[in-house]
Each structure stands twice: as structure tokens, then as C-alpha cells.
Design an enzyme around this catalytic site. Structure first.
Site, PDB file in Angstrom:
ATOM      1  N   SER A  17      -6.533  16.646 -57.465  1.00 36.19           N
ATOM      2  CA  SER A  17      -7.634  15.614 -57.931  1.00 36.19           C
ATOM      3  C   SER A  17      -8.312  16.373 -58.707  1.00 36.19           C
ATOM      4  O   SER A  17      -8.880  15.654 -60.098  1.00 36.19           O
ATOM      5  CB  SER A  17      -8.461  14.904 -56.681  1.00 36.19           C
ATOM      6  OG  SER A  17      -7.653  14.380 -56.024  1.00 36.19           O
ATOM      7  N   ARG A  40     -17.380  17.037 -58.582  1.00 44.14           N
ATOM      8  CA  ARG A  40     -17.367  16.461 -57.441  1.00 44.14           C
ATOM      9  C   ARG A  40     -17.866  15.099 -57.170  1.00 44.14           C
ATOM     10  O   ARG A  40     -17.373  14.312 -56.521  1.00 44.14           O
ATOM     11  CB  ARG A  40     -18.111  17.333 -56.215  1.00 44.14           C
ATOM     12  CG  ARG A  40     -17.826  16.717 -54.951  1.00 44.14           C
ATOM     13  CD  ARG A  40     -18.055  17.935 -53.880  1.00 44.14           C
ATOM     14  NE  ARG A  40     -17.110  19.137 -53.738  1.00 44.14           N
ATOM     15  CZ  ARG A  40     -15.891  18.925 -53.181  1.00 44.14           C
ATOM     16  NH1 ARG A  40     -15.792  17.987 -52.238  1.00 44.14           N
ATOM     17  NH2 ARG A  40     -14.833  19.665 -53.012  1.00 44.14           N
ATOM     18  N   HIS A  43     -15.157  13.032 -58.639  1.00 44.81           N
ATOM     19  CA  HIS A  43     -13.940  13.005 -57.668  1.00 44.81           C
ATOM     20  C   HIS A  43     -14.430  11.888 -56.622  1.00 44.81           C
ATOM     21  O   HIS A  43     -13.668  11.123 -55.979  1.00 44.81           O
ATOM     22  CB  HIS A  43     -14.018  14.347 -56.853  1.00 44.81           C
ATOM     23  CG  HIS A  43     -13.056  14.508 -55.788  1.00 44.81           C
ATOM     24  ND1 HIS A  43     -13.509  14.508 -54.370  1.00 44.81           N
ATOM     25  CD2 HIS A  43     -11.876  14.503 -55.669  1.00 44.81           C
ATOM     26  CE1 HIS A  43     -12.330  14.587 -53.717  1.00 44.81           C
ATOM     27  NE2 HIS A  43     -11.292  14.513 -54.194  1.00 44.81           N
TER      28      HIS A  43
END
Lengths: 213, 213
Positions: A17, A40, A43
Site C-alpha cells: 500500500s 499514513r 493510507h
């Protein structure tokens, strides 16, 4: 249409990812200190706007990591946010996560004062005699109250993560907190959420873990 | 820049938020059955893409509300999702919320089988002898496993909320679940999240409450 699943082993899903996120960011240069936090958030949301909307006060990442290492506790404004923070990782440094939103005394104070429970829960948190990180993913009224407490000299947080989401005073509350004399990580604009608040906490925790190895 | 806060009473914040969402949707017509779900997703995310990305199987809202009224339980793939569902509202109809992701037997099964814990937690949920709503906001592997269980005749859910977020097999897993013979609400594309999964559950609960008055 034939649906083809990508064959990625469970332990490799997160790595893959982050590779995709890095590919899609392309030539865009991110500050290495902030890169893991920004990625993040992308993500967690699949929303690349965070590459533009996240704002960081000076040297905030180093300050936040120091605070965690020294046992700072995290205060959230939702049980979802509390639930999303990696409590095991935080506990390694002595920290705990608090959310006072469901407390009966908070509900009573809010009712008596005509405020939101989020406001009352910040007042309760301000009584804690510990270094504190506030992770606000929902209530702009929490952020406004933190601003007031700081201005009144009643609170000196180690970090404010200001990422409430929504339409009423969300944008303004974030601009306000960026005027306070406090280390902050803020997602400018309307977007954010308890998941984003938790993910920024976790990004900081994982960055400390990475540097420890 | 002067920051001006809008003066909205605590109890009016949600109503005002929905007004703003309605204003900004403008001339866009939403199906009245789905309108509150779509608007609540926008409210939770400040992301108007949900007006386009949410997909509904035939008559799914009525079916889902019936299932809840008959005591359906909700299974999530994260503790955050579990935390976000209004458990008090669900309990009025006899339902509970389960998340098996932190269970030791799930971790052990996942390790033994080389799957994600999300996959193993769906297998555990499939053993429950109750009408089930799956609210999947994180793991595409959970959605893929639900598809397999349905195809194998081992599971017959009342509803699948398919809104995992991310980059690896997220898009595909959603397309897959829309091919299964199951009532679904799916956020097509990469976006979604545990917050969106919980908010769709809550939208359904509040719609039942509204109609009860």
C-alpha cells in the site's frame, strides 16, 4: 468484467500500500520528517488531499516523539479515536489513552454549562497532571476549548493533533489552534476524522519504534 | 485574518451540518430512501464523493431496516468500527455488535492458514446462528472471504456494508461483493473506512427511529 485480485501476502499488504502511495505521489517531495505521517494519513483515507492539507508547527515531530518517549498520555474526543490508537505501542513508553466523552460527570457539566460534551471533556482532561497529547478528530468545540485553556494559561499540551471533520466551525477551529503557542499537527480544511487522529498518533509511535531498532 | 466562529448551539450542530450538506449538494437529486445514508457519509467524512460512490442493491434499505428490527447483529472488521456503532440504538431491537479481530483463536487460525486476521474473523462470524449485518470498513480480505462463504452456501447475510479503504484489492473486493447474491451497500473505489462503516449502520438505526415516532 473479470475481477482480478492482486496476490499479496497478508504481511506485505501494508508495505505494498505504501509503495502504491509513493508511486502515485510521483515527483512530489515530502519533508522526510513528516513523510510517514502524511503517507499514513493517505493510507488510512485513500485521500491524497492530506499531502496538501496537513500543517505542522516548527519541529513538531521531534517534540511529539520526545513527549511520547517521556510517557505522554493521549486524550481523544471520541471512543473511536481511542479505539484506533495502538495502546500497546504507547504503553511501552508508559502512556495511556483517555476519552472522557462517555463519562457521566462530563455529560452533567456540559448540560449545566450549555456546552458540548467535547468541551466539558477537555476541561476534565486539563485536570490531568501528566504530559498530554490531544488527538481531536471529531469536535471543533474541543479544539476551541483547548485554545481557550492554553490562552488562559491553564493548559500546556505537548502536542495538539487538530483534525476534526465537518461543516460547523471545523475550518475555523483549526485556524485558531494554529495561532496558539502550542506544537500542532493540523489537517487544514473540513476533512479529518477520528481515524485520522488515531493514525497520526500511530505514525508517531511507529516512527519511534523504527528509530529504536 | 480574524477567525469568526459560527454561533450554533450544541444541539443544533448536527442539524446545521446537514443543512450545509444539502445546500452544497444543490440541485442534485438523491433517492429519498438513500438520502440520509448518503448525507451521513458526507457528514462523517466531509467528502462529497460519497454522493457518487455509494452503490445500493435493490431495495436494500428496507431489507436492512427489517433485519435490524428483527434483531440482526452487526459484525465489524475493526474495533474502531465496533466502537462507532450506536450500540444503545441497536440494543433496542435486540442486536449486538461483534468484532473478533483481537481474539486469540482468530490470530491462531490466521497464522495457521496464512490468511489475514480479517479473513479468519469472518469465518468465526459465519458460525453465529443469528441474522447478521457485516460492516466492513477496513479489510478487503474480509470482503473477499464473505464473497467466498456466500458462494459456498455457508453464509446468508442480511446485509453487507462493503466500505474498506485503501490500495490493495480494495476496489476489486467491492466489485466482487456486488456480484454476490446479497443485499449490499458499497462505496465503490478506494475510499471508505471504519468510520464510514459505522456511520452507515447508525444512519439505518436513526432512520428506523425516525419512522417509529
Amino acid at each position: 468484467m473479470k475481477i482480478e485480485l492482486e496476490n499479496v501476502k497478508p504481511r506485505d499488504i501494508e508495505r505494498r500500500s505504501f509503495e502504491i502511495i509513493t508511486e502515485e505521489l510521483g515527483d512530489r517531495k515530502l519533508d522526510p520528517d513528516k513523510e510517514l505521517i502524511i503517507k499514513r494519513c493517505i493510507h488510512t483515507s485513500a485521500d491524497f488531499e492530506y499531502a496538501d492539507s496537513l500543517c505542522f508547527s516548527d519541529n513538531v515531530v521531534a517534540k511529539a516523539m520526545d513527549a511520547i518517549r517521556q510517557g505522554a498520555c493521549i486524550v481523544t474526543d471520541t471512543q473511536m479515536g481511542r479505539s484506533g490508537v495502538n495502546k500497546r505501542a504507547l504503553a511501552r513508553y508508559g502512556g495511556e489513552v483517555y476519552c472522557f466523552m462517555s463519562d457521566e460527570d462530563v455529560a452533567a457539566t456540559a448540560k449545566a454549562n450549555g456546552t458540548t460534551r467535547a468541551t466539558a471533556s477537555m476541561d476534565k482532561a486539563a485536570q490531568l497532571d501528566k504530559p498530554l497529547i490531544f488527538a481531536i478528530g471529531n469536535a471543533p468545540t474541543a479544539l476551541v476549548r483547548l485554545y481557550e485553556l492554553i490562552e488562559e494559561g491553564k493548559l500546556n499540551p505537548a502536542l495538539i493533533i487538530g483534525v476534526p471533520v465537518g461543516f460547523v466551525n471545523v475550518v475555523q477551529s483549526k485556524e485558531l489552534i494554529m495561532k496558539a503557542d502550542v506544537p500542532y499537527i493540523v489537517a487544514r480544511g473540513r476533512k479529518g476524522g477520528s481515524n485520522i487522529a488515531a493514525c497520526i498518533c500511530n505514525a508517531l509511535l511507529y516512527m519511534i519504534d523504527d528509530r529504536r531498532d
